[in-house]
Write a protein that holds these residues in place. Structure first.
Motif: not given
Length: 981
Positions: A145-162
């Motif tokens: 869970y990192i929802n509604m925390s002010g993050f920006s940029g591009t999320f590292p979707w590749k991290s989810l592969e494993n």
């Protein structure tokens, strides 16, 4: 040698190793304690090795076998500071890290990737910044869970592969860069919850979504997702919640959608979905169905009326036809329905409040017939009743008028008859009573004065008769009073002047007689006064001169005597026509006033009466003064207000003294007055000029507070809410485009605010008043951009957003270089962290600038300020006031601009003729921004941060885009959609 002889050295070694490891973990926890702070003192009180072992620290859970830290649970603890992930990830057995719902800040570093044993990570609802780091090593994660925390940029979707163990994945409500739907998620086949709302996803929902058959909750709302809902979504038989709202989805609900028989909550509102709703009839477990603002057609399935669990049903702004199922809500604790803006026929379902829990009945703008069912007269839970713009007829059930919790009754534009009954006195919560364009009749009951929360009363275009109750002055919160086009008679009561919150008074086209009450001139916020087409007589009160009116119409009455000099200006040309007894110096249609004119004689009589009354008042006052002096033994009968006890609070380094300010508060220095006090210009000995607002503290009845003869129980007694709001807001603000507050000076009965002085007055003055300047486009543009930056700071640059709530051109002040400053924060509200988006219930603002959702939701937020700012932009582009007679009755500048958007030629005609040729295209760029800002739906308006960016792109002579097509000059589809009213 026995086995025990070999075992005990090993056990001893492990014991020593455990102690060493525990010491390391203790140091790690103490590092966390040092890095984080909390206003909840109980959190870290137990984190003391002298009194507690590590595993007994609050929020710490250890593995019972190794005594190593396994879980850190510190959510909801008011934590601040930066999280030391480098230290935390040294806890090698850590499986759970829960820091959600705090105020943690700073970046999340790459060290997070070292917490390789984490199964549960919650950083949601905080104030981090920057990008989410690579988390590819966290392949044990099940809950993220990192929802509604002010993050920006591009999320590292590749991290989810494993991360095939993920059960719940929540990263929504962060301003990530736009990206396609992350296909990496489709490998997480164990997912139960997928929350990707409001994180800038575009493109289509992939067909592979059907592989996530374990999903219970799928939320993809508030993105840029287009195309149709894939048929593969019908494989998700375990879904209980599906949220797709506020995207760009098209096409029908897929065939087989009715197979989602476990679905309880479905929201696909604010898209472009079409087709019929026949698939819905099989979703019998639905509790909430939200499909508003789409393009659905056909009839509602009759089976909806048999649903046992449905409590929320909203399907407004579609193209649906036929009847609303008559049994709807009969079997559940029904909460609300909004089926407005469709083509429904037939009657209103009678049993939606059968269980007595319904709060909202919203069916406006359909073709419904019949009457309002008697059953709703007993619906005591009802807060909003809106059935306007239908074909309803008959008499309104008496109990409707007196519902104790109803905040809005909107029955306008029907064929309803009968009276408003005395039951209205029981409507303790009623804020808006909108009955225009019906056939209501009878007298307005005096009991209406008991509905003391009323802020809008619209009875226009009916057949009401009799007089206005003299008790109307009890309605202290009344903002808008529309009684035009009825059969009202008698005199306008003086008590109307006690309705101190009035913005609009329209009594036109009635049969009112007698004089215009002098008390109307004391209404501090009145901006619209229309008394035309009545039988009013006598003089025009000079007190009207003190009003700041955007519209004044006294035409077609029987008024006589001189037009007050202060009202003899071009802005009011036509306001006095049809009054043959009037005379004036500055209007060609009126003869000059002669000394022997009837008006002059009446004026002399009036002056004599004032003189006699003045002398009597002086005698009475003097007698009271001598009596009090004798009784209290006062030694000095000429005590100056300067001798009061004053409290000075400075917010900047001051180059003046309290006495210099107090000496300057006199009539010679008065430069203006408004709803919250007089304003004085004071020139210091060093030549510096200041503006000082003087606010009298008021008692609960709106009267000037009289000093108490007993000691004060607080630092300041009875201080005004306007003063509190302005000081609270401005004292902490530092921005070049927000007016500077130097200090406040307060006493028990009076308050002073000392500002920087703006020599060029307000933008309203320079656009519309007798101080009008010929502002070129570059100057207008710079004013727009500077004011936008000031508003951006209020919304985005403060610790918590500041709602101005009265943005208008008269509250944008101009310095010696015509640079703008946002001013007058008497209605401002700081949004608290625990409030919802609908941050305020207060109806506030000025007619012509108020956002339309005030009438729908009775709530305001930042987007309401954006609407008001959009009106200011329209003023800059067109040179017109927000309310002009040429717009037509009950129309404003937003309606007028919308009506002109037919082609390039008509749009160009909107631009102020005072703008030099060659700048029209630049003005149209700003016009487009203004139209976006004044969109009907709040969620379609840009934020002020986006407005600033768009204005910067619209810099004169800077090409940013084409508004019109090259072929025929007709507006683009995008712009047409944005100006829908």
């Amino acid at each position: 040698m026995s086995a025990g002889h070999f075992l005990w050295p090993i056990l001893l070694f492990l014991s020593i190793l455990s102690v060493a490891t525990s010491d390391d973990e203790l140091q790690t926890l103490l590092t966390i304690k040092t890095s984080l702070k909390s206003s909840n003192t109980l959190v870290f009180n137990t984190w003391d090795a002298k009194i507690n072992p590590t595993c007994n620290f609050t929020g710490i859970t250890c593995d019972p076998t190794t005594n190593l830290v396994k879980e850190i649970e510190l959510s909801y603890q008011n934590l601040t500071g930066q999280v030391p992930f480098d230290a935390i990830c040294q806890l090698k057995s850590l499986e759970r890290l829960s820091l959600g719902f705090n105020s943690l800040s700073g970046p999340v570093t790459e060290d997070l990737n070292k917490c390789v044993n984490l199964k549960y990570l919650d950083l949601g609802n905080n104030n981090f910044y920057g990008s989410v780091p690579d988390i590819s090593r966290l392949d044990q994660l099940m809950y993220f869970y990192i929802n509604m925390s002010g993050f920006s940029g591009t999320f590292p979707w590749k991290s989810l592969e494993n991360m095939t163990n993920l059960v719940e994945f929540s990263v929504g409500d962060n301003p990530f860069n736009r990206s396609q739907f992350p296909n990496e998620v489709l490998n997480c086949t164990n997912l139960h919850v997928l929350y990707l709302t409001n994180c800038s996803i575009e493109g289509r929902i992939p067909r592979g979504i059907g592989n996530l058959t374990e999903l219970r909750d799928l939320e993809l709302s508030q993105n840029y997702i287009s195309g149709g809902i894939p048929v593969e979504i019908t494989k998700l038989h375990n879904l209980w919640q599906l949220e797709l709202y506020a995207n760009e989805l098209t096409g029908p609900l897929p065939v087989g959608f009715g197979n989602l028989t476990n679905l309880q909550r479905f929201d696909a509102s604010t898209n472009y979905l079409s087709g019929d709703l026949s698939e819905i009839k099989l979703l019998t477990k639905l509790t909430s169905l939200q499909l508003f603002e789409n393009e659905f057609t056909g009839e509602l399935p009759a089976e909806l009326g048999e649903f046992k669990n449905l409590v929320n049903f909203s399907i407004y702004t579609n193209k649906l036809t036929g009847q609303i199922p008559q049994n709807l809500g009969s079997f559940s604790d029904f909460d609300f329905i909004d089926a407005s803006e469709n083509f429904f026929t037939g009657t209103i379902p009678p049993n939606m409040c059968k269980k007595g829990n319904m709060t909202k009945l919203l069916l406006l703008q359909n073709n419904l017939t019949g009457g309002i069912p008697e059953t709703y007269a007993n619906c005591l839970s009802l807060t909003r009743l809106r059935v306007s713009k239908n074909l309803l007829s008959g008499v309104v059930p008496n109990g409707i008028w007196g519902l104790p919790n109803v905040e809005m009754i909107d029955l306008a534009m029907n064929q309803l008859v009968g009276p408003v009954t005395s039951d209205i006195g029981n409507a303790n919560s009623l804020a808006q009573l909108l009955l225009s364009d019906n056939q209501f009749s009878g007298e307005l009951p005096s009991e209406i004065s008991k509905a003391t929360k009323l802020n809008s009363l619209d009875l226009s275009n009916n057949q009401f008769s009799g007089g206005i109750p003299s008790s109307i002055g009890d309605l202290k919160k009344l903002n808008n009073l529309y009684l035009q086009n009825n059969k009202f008679s008698g005199s306008i009561p003086d008590s109307l002047g006690s309705c101190v919150s009035l913005n609009v008074v329209n009594l036109a086209y009635n049969s009112f007689t007698g004089n215009i009450p002098v008390s109307i001139g004391s209404l501090p916020t009145l901006t619209f006064l229309n008394l035309s087409n009545n039988q009013l007589s006598g003089l025009i009160p000079g007190s009207l001169s003190s009003l700041k009116l955007s519209l004044l119409d006294l035409s077609d009455n029987q008024l006589s005597g001189p037009i007050p000099q202060s009202l003899s200006m071009e802005a009011y040309n036509g306001s006095f026509a049809g009054n043959d007894g009037l005379c004036g110096q500055n209007f060609k249609n009126f003869s000059p006033c002669s000394a022997d004119s009837r008006g002059s004689r009446e004026l002399r009589k009036l002056l004599i009466w004032f003189l006699v009354l003045g002398i009597l008042a002086i005698i009475v006052s003097l007698s009271c003064f001598l009596y009090l002096r004798k009784k209290e033994g006062l030694k000095d009968n000429n005590r100056s207000w300067k001798e009061d006890s004053w409290d000075v609070k400075s917010f900047h380094v001051l180059s003046f003294t309290e006495d210099e300010i107090l000496d300057g508060i006199n009539q010679d220095n008065l430069i203006g007055n408004g709803g919250s006090g007089n304003v004085y210009k004071i020139t210091l000995e060093n030549g510096k000029e200041l503006a000082v607002k003087h606010i009298w503290n008021l008692d609960s009845g709106g009267r000037k507070k009289v000093k108490s003869t007993t000691p004060m129980l607080g630092k300041r007694g009875g201080k005004s809410s306007e003063f509190d709001a302005e000081v609270q807001t401005l004292s902490s603000i530092r921005h070049v485009n927000v007016v500077k507050l130097y200090c406040s000076i307060t006493s028990e009965d009076s308050s002073l605010l000392v500002y920087e002085y703006m020599p060029n007055g307000s933008l309203w003055d320079r656009l519309h008043s007798c101080k009008k300047l010929a502002l070129d486009w570059n100057t207008r543009y710079e004013i727009a951009l500077g004011a936008a930056k000031g508003m951006e700071y209020l919304h985005h640059g403060c610790d918590r957003p500041v709602l101005h709530r009265d943005v208008k051109s008269s509250n944008i002040l101009l310095d010696e270089l015509l640079k703008p400053r946002i001013a007058d924060f008497g209605l401002a509200k700081i949004v608290q962290s625990n409030t919802t988006k609908d941050s305020s219930h207060v109806i506030a603002g000025t007619h012509g600038y108020i956002a339309p959702e005030y009438g729908y939701t009775h709530r305001v937020n930042e987007r309401s300020d954006v609407y008001s700012f959009g009106v200011v932009l329209l003023e800059l582009v067109t040179g017109k006031r927000p309310i002009e007679p040429e717009f037509g009755e009950n129309k404003d500048i937003v309606n007028w601009v919308s009506s002109q958007l037919k082609g390039k030629e008509s749009v160009l005609s909107i631009v102020d003729s005072a703008i030099l040729e060659g700048y029209e295209e630049d003005a149209l760029k700003v016009l487009k921004i203004a139209i976006l800002c004044t969109a009907r739906q709040p969620n379609q308006r840009p934020t002020m941060r986006t407005v600033v960016k768009m204005l910067e792109d619209a810099e004169p002579c800077k090409l940013v885009g084409i508004i019109f097509s090259k072929n025929d000059g007709i507006m683009t589809k995008e712009l047409k959609e944005n100006v829908k009213l």
